[in-house]
Each structure stands twice: as C-alpha cells, then as structure tokens.
Design a protein around this motif. Structure first.
Motif, PDB file in Angstrom:
ATOM      1  N   VAL A 165       0.454  -1.393  -0.431  1.00  0.00           N
ATOM      2  CA  VAL A 165      -0.027  -0.091  -0.055  1.00  0.00           C
ATOM      3  C   VAL A 165       0.865   0.774  -0.102  1.00  0.00           C
ATOM      4  CG1 VAL A 165      -2.010   1.275   1.469  1.00  0.00           C
ATOM      5  CG2 VAL A 165      -1.665  -1.290   1.192  1.00  0.00           C
ATOM      6  N   TYR A 166       0.603   1.681  -1.183  1.00  0.00           N
ATOM      7  CA  TYR A 166       1.323   3.895  -1.485  1.00  0.00           C
ATOM      8  C   TYR A 166       0.085   4.555  -0.936  1.00  0.00           C
ATOM      9  CZ  TYR A 166       6.156   2.429  -2.770  1.00  0.00           C
ATOM     10  OH  TYR A 166       7.508   2.254  -2.801  1.00  0.00           O
ATOM     11  N   ALA A 167      -1.301   4.179  -1.285  1.00  0.00           N
ATOM     12  CA  ALA A 167      -2.408   5.208  -0.468  1.00  0.00           C
ATOM     13  C   ALA A 167      -2.376   5.509   0.780  1.00  0.00           C
ATOM     14  CB  ALA A 167      -3.573   5.216  -1.547  1.00  0.00           C
ATOM     15  N   SER A 168      -2.680   5.914   1.258  1.00  0.00           N
ATOM     16  CA  SER A 168      -3.596   7.099   2.509  1.00  0.00           C
ATOM     17  C   SER A 168      -5.300   6.707   2.647  1.00  0.00           C
ATOM     18  CB  SER A 168      -3.207   8.589   2.769  1.00  0.00           C
ATOM     19  OG  SER A 168      -1.510   8.200   2.940  1.00  0.00           O
ATOM     20  N   VAL A 169      -4.901   6.410   3.588  1.00  0.00           N
ATOM     21  CA  VAL A 169      -6.777   5.951   3.784  1.00  0.00           C
ATOM     22  C   VAL A 169      -7.602   7.720   3.849  1.00  0.00           C
ATOM     23  CG1 VAL A 169      -7.035   6.185   6.493  1.00  0.00           C
ATOM     24  CG2 VAL A 169      -8.356   4.808   5.240  1.00  0.00           C
ATOM     25  N   LEU A 170      -8.286   7.332   3.045  1.00  0.00           N
ATOM     26  CA  LEU A 170      -9.698   8.318   3.150  1.00  0.00           C
ATOM     27  C   LEU A 170     -11.291   8.258   3.931  1.00  0.00           C
ATOM     28  CD1 LEU A 170     -11.729  10.216   2.031  1.00  0.00           C
ATOM     29  CD2 LEU A 170     -12.383   9.151   0.044  1.00  0.00           C
ATOM     30  N   ALA A 171     -11.709   8.413   5.224  1.00  0.00           N
ATOM     31  CA  ALA A 171     -12.900   8.619   5.707  1.00  0.00           C
ATOM     32  C   ALA A 171     -13.809   9.491   4.950  1.00  0.00           C
ATOM     33  CB  ALA A 171     -12.532   9.198   7.750  1.00  0.00           C
ATOM     34  N   ALA A 172     -15.094   8.952   5.125  1.00  0.00           N
ATOM     35  CA  ALA A 172     -15.812   9.116   4.198  1.00  0.00           C
ATOM     36  C   ALA A 172     -17.496   8.598   4.369  1.00  0.00           C
ATOM     37  CB  ALA A 172     -16.073   9.384   2.855  1.00  0.00           C
ATOM     38  N   ASP A 173     -18.155   8.742   4.918  1.00  0.00           N
ATOM     39  CA  ASP A 173     -19.839   8.792   5.077  1.00  0.00           C
ATOM     40  C   ASP A 173     -19.524   7.590   5.507  1.00  0.00           C
ATOM     41  OD1 ASP A 173     -22.501   8.672   3.956  1.00  0.00           O
ATOM     42  OD2 ASP A 173     -21.782   6.949   2.220  1.00  0.00           O
ATOM     43  N   GLY A 174     -19.136   7.352   7.040  1.00  0.00           N
ATOM     44  CA  GLY A 174     -18.802   6.150   7.519  1.00  0.00           C
ATOM     45  C   GLY A 174     -18.300   5.095   7.323  1.00  0.00           C
ATOM     46  N   LYS A 175     -17.227   5.452   6.117  1.00  0.00           N
ATOM     47  CA  LYS A 175     -16.454   4.252   5.479  1.00  0.00           C
ATOM     48  C   LYS A 175     -15.062   4.697   5.829  1.00  0.00           C
ATOM     49  CE  LYS A 175     -19.149   3.712   2.252  1.00  0.00           C
ATOM     50  NZ  LYS A 175     -20.443   4.802   2.560  1.00  0.00           N
ATOM     51  N   LEU A 176     -14.181   3.617   5.483  1.00  0.00           N
ATOM     52  CA  LEU A 176     -12.803   3.931   5.167  1.00  0.00           C
ATOM     53  C   LEU A 176     -12.546   3.332   4.477  1.00  0.00           C
ATOM     54  CD1 LEU A 176     -10.992   3.141   9.261  1.00  0.00           C
ATOM     55  CD2 LEU A 176     -11.693   5.704   8.123  1.00  0.00           C
ATOM     56  N   TYR A 177     -11.669   4.152   3.127  1.00  0.00           N
ATOM     57  CA  TYR A 177     -11.219   3.292   1.891  1.00  0.00           C
ATOM     58  C   TYR A 177     -10.052   3.734   1.575  1.00  0.00           C
ATOM     59  CZ  TYR A 177     -16.562   4.713   0.006  1.00  0.00           C
ATOM     60  OH  TYR A 177     -17.607   4.840   0.270  1.00  0.00           O
ATOM     61  N   ALA A 178      -9.192   2.307   1.933  1.00  0.00           N
ATOM     62  CA  ALA A 178      -7.924   2.112   1.488  1.00  0.00           C
ATOM     63  C   ALA A 178      -7.880   1.495   0.019  1.00  0.00           C
ATOM     64  CB  ALA A 178      -7.691   1.345   2.844  1.00  0.00           C
ATOM     65  N   VAL A 179      -6.988   1.940  -0.878  1.00  0.00           N
ATOM     66  CA  VAL A 179      -6.163   1.340  -2.069  1.00  0.00           C
ATOM     67  C   VAL A 179      -5.190   1.136  -2.359  1.00  0.00           C
ATOM     68  CG1 VAL A 179      -6.091   2.458  -4.122  1.00  0.00           C
ATOM     69  CG2 VAL A 179      -7.714   3.078  -3.142  1.00  0.00           C
ATOM     70  N   SER A 180      -5.567  -0.194  -2.427  1.00  0.00           N
ATOM     71  CA  SER A 180      -4.009  -0.799  -2.280  1.00  0.00           C
ATOM     72  C   SER A 180      -3.292  -1.295  -3.850  1.00  0.00           C
ATOM     73  CB  SER A 180      -4.259  -2.617  -1.947  1.00  0.00           C
ATOM     74  OG  SER A 180      -4.612  -3.575  -3.224  1.00  0.00           O
TER      75      SER A 180
END
Length: 451
Positions: A367-382
């Motif tokens: 993983v290089y991308a940083s996590v995003l917090a939105a709409d009650g969710k955490l998005y983590a892109v590998s």
C-alpha cells in the motif's frame, strides 16, 4: 405574487443547498486541510470494471500523484518519455511531466500541459521505479493550479492551462536516489513547498506572482517526502511538516520555527494530520516505526512538554486519518491500525486479507495510498489488490473489497472525493466511481489539447 425579497431569499437558499449537496472542492493532497475527511454522503460501497463507474479516462502517462478538484475540473499529473519499463527505461533526455485537466462530469480531457525535465534526473530503478517521476500531488486555490515536479521546479497555471510562472527549488537528489514526492500546500495566498530533497529547504511562494516570500533552511536533513499541512490553534496557524527524526511547526508568515519535536524517529514519508490543535504523525521503515500525538502551539523543543502519547507502531508511506475518537491508517504492509486518538491505546490491528508482503506482484510495499474517511466508511486503496472499504469506529469490519480486473497497473494515489463520487487513479487511468451508474463511459481516445 412573490415579493422580490422572498424570491431573493429562496434563490439564496437553493444556492446554499446546491453547494452543500455538491460538497467542497478537493484542493490538494488528502483534500481540505490535508485531513482526508469528506462530508459527502452516498459514496459507493462496491464497484467493478462494469459496475458503478461514472467514467474512466485513460491517462497519457503513469504517476503516483493524487487527483485534485476545483469546481468541475479535475487535475492530475503524469510523466512520460522515460521510465515506463523497468527492463528498458529508455532515454532520460525524453523525460517529460504533464498536468492533465479533466471535466469532472464526463471525464473528457480538456487540456494537457507538458514540460521537459531538468536533467540529469535520478536514474529509473529500485525504489524510484515503484512511484516514478510524478509523485507530487498538485494544489489549487480555485483560481490557479500549482504543480511540483521535483528538480524541474514549481509551476503555476490558470484553470485554462496557461502557464503563469515557474520557480526552481534546487536540483539535489535524495541520498539513496529514491526520487521525491512531497506534495504542495496552499495557505491563504502562499504556496508551501517541502523541497528538503531538491534544495535543502522549505519554500513559500506568492501564488499570484511566484515571488519567493520565505525560505526555511533544512540543511543536514536527508530529505522528507511529507506534505506540509496547516494546523490551527486557538492562538495561531502553523505549518507542520514531518522531517527526518523530527516534526516541525513553522510560522506561515515568515517560515520561522515555532517548535520542534524529536519524539518521532524513522523515515519522514508520511504526512501529519491535526484535530483540535493536536498533531498526529507516523513514521516507519528501516529506522523504526512509531506514532505520536503532539500538542501544537508550543515553542522551541516540545519533545517532552508537548507530547501527549507515543506508541511503537506506525507506517512507512501511508498517512493516517483522525476521525471521531480514533486515529486510523492502513500501513504499507496492508495492516489496518486503529488507535484511540486521546490516549493512543490500540483499538485494533488487523491484516487485510490478500495483502501479505508486497501484494500480488511481490513488490516492496502493498500500500502507498493513504486512507480516506467518508460517509461512515474508510477507503484504503492497495497498489495491486484493489480497494478495501472498512467501517469507521472501534470494530474492525471489512465492508467490501473492490478491484478493476482490467487494470493491472499500480494504484499508488490516494482517493479524492467529488460530489458524492470517488476519484481513483492508476498508472493507466483516472476513474470516477459513484452511485447510480451502470455503465462506464469509455473514452478510449480522448482529445488532448496541449497548450
């Protein structure tokens, strides 16, 4: 009959509601104030190559920079001409960087500006090949868009692609020739540039003219990939940047050092976040891992006086997000971490399934991308194994795992948000992922207007 004053009031309300529904711009790395937080609702949970994608736009070259948004325009940087194949990198003389402007409604490429590289550049290979030559995320103030191309300098364009100014910040190389990747920070009328690699300094330029406003010396610090962020306290604003084995709090007016802390040891690849005057920062890599919470607003050495808590888990590349009562991140090995933001107590630490080691290609980082917090969710892109959607809160819960099977290139960029949709970027394409779309608007041969 409706009175003019009532009509004006209704129009104002409709305008306000429209602006609120559409959400804010995404003006730089990790969005407003670099917090990786979005108030947009209705963001997607699941998607695929043929499902829940508004549009997909092929890009003219690879890059690890993240997309940014100003109004109905999306900006992203790429590179080309050299370093496209590990086995055959090609001729460095042909290396270029590009800023691409895309219509956020349909993915049409509106314009592309390309610049030749200032040479010699770091040789393509090793760790540099993992992220390439377009790793610095652009920034915008809504009137202009600013890009940082490392040794090739800092450039400003208007929103129609006309170059306004260009400034050099040095042509040095990182000690291990890993390239550079610190993104830009806009503060009021200033563009803040962490050029500790290129010029052993942090610079501030006037956004309108390109005039250098201040320069803070960083000699002796072996380069930082951290993006400067604005931290607001009750007394003042600060520019905070994660430096090698230190964290700095700078005066945005003149670059003077308000405070520093040596509580965090390790590589300075991550970007700090702040909440209610508390700075959270991570480090990782061969020099050790760690996480700290430091009270902003101090003076001189705050290693002891400003320290709230200190822990021995951290992250090498991805940065954290402070959401609710928690500090969350997914590290470079694909381990999801959650700490209590007030105490530093570990809430959970769980490996994302399918992200052991370096991912499906056995690369150095999953993983290089940083996590995003939105709409009650955490998005983590590998990088190579899709995007993981986690629930916010104290319980580790994997809600979805999504992947574009047709795109096997690197996904190094952190996600952005535009009007209730996600923007995801790979080395091949820019995706707009959102609800209510059943087909991809494929733009296989976009018309790129080079100015």
């Amino acid at each position: 009959m409706i009175r003019p004053t009532i009509c004006l009031f209704l129009c104002s309300c409709l305008f306000f509601l429209s602006k609120s529904a559409l959400g804010d711009d995404w003006p730089g790395f990790r969005g407003p104030d670099g917090l990786a937080l979005s108030a947009d609702t209705g963001l997607p949970l699941k998607w695929s190559d043929t499902e829940n994608v508004a549009w997909k736009t092929p890009l003219p070259g690879p890059g690890s920079s993240s997309p940014i948004v100003a109004g109905d325009r999306v900006f992203v940087t790429c590179y080309g001409g050299y370093g496209l194949d590990r086995s055959k990198p090609g001729d460095q003389q042909k290396l270029t960087r590009s800023l691409v402007c895309v219509n956020s409604n349909d993915g049409r490429v509106l314009w592309q500006q390309s610049v030749a590289a200032v040479l010699p550049e770091d040789r393509y290979g090793g760790m540099l090949a993992d992220h390439g030559y377009a790793s610095h995320t652009a920034a915008t103030d809504g009137e202009r868009v600013y890009v940082f191309f490392g040794k090739s300098g800092v450039l400003a364009y208007d929103l129609d692609g006309n170059q306004l100014w260009k400034q050099s910040v040095g042509t040095n190389s990182q000690r291990m020739s890993f390239g550079s990747g610190a993104s830009l920070c806009v503060y009021k009328d200033l563009v803040i540039v962490n050029a500790s690699i290129e010029g052993e300094a942090i610079f501030a330029f006037d956004g309108a003219t390109g005039r250098q406003v201040w320069k803070t010396d960083a000699k002796g610090y072996d380069g930082s990939y951290s993006t400067p962020v604005v931290v607001k306290t009750d007394k003042r604003d600060e520019i905070v940047v994660n430096m090698p084995d230190e964290i700095w709090g700078l005066d945005p007016k003149d670059g003077g050092l308000f405070w520093y802390s040596t509580a965090l040891r390790g590589a300075s690849n991550t970007t700090a976040v702040a909440k209610r005057g508390v700075v959270f920062a991570l480090a990782g890599g061969p020099g050790g891992s760690g996480a700290v919470a430091i009270r902003a607003g101090g003076h001189d050495d705050v290693t002891k006086s400003g320290l709230i808590w200190q822990k021995s888990i951290g992250s090498y590349v991805p940065s954290p997000v402070a959401v609710g009562d928690y500090l969350c991140w997914v590290d470079d090995k694909g381990i999801a971490c959650c700490l209590n933001a007030e105490t530093g107590e570990q809430v959970y630490r769980e490996r994302l399934r399918g992200l052991g080691g370096g991912g499906r290609r056995g690369m150095s980082s999953a993983v290089y991308a940083s996590v995003l917090a939105a709409d009650g969710k955490l998005y983590a892109v590998s990088r190579h194994n899709g995007a993981f959607v986690l629930a916010q809160g104290p319980k580790f819960e994997l809600l979805a795992h999504n992947q574009f099977q047709d795109d096997e290139s690197d996904f190094n960029a952190s996600p952005a948000v535009v009007r209730g949709h996600l923007l995801l970027r790979s080395n091949q394409a820019l995706y707009c992922v959102g609800p209510g779309f059943s087909k991809i608007s494929r733009i296989t041969n976009p018309v790129i207007r080079s100015k």
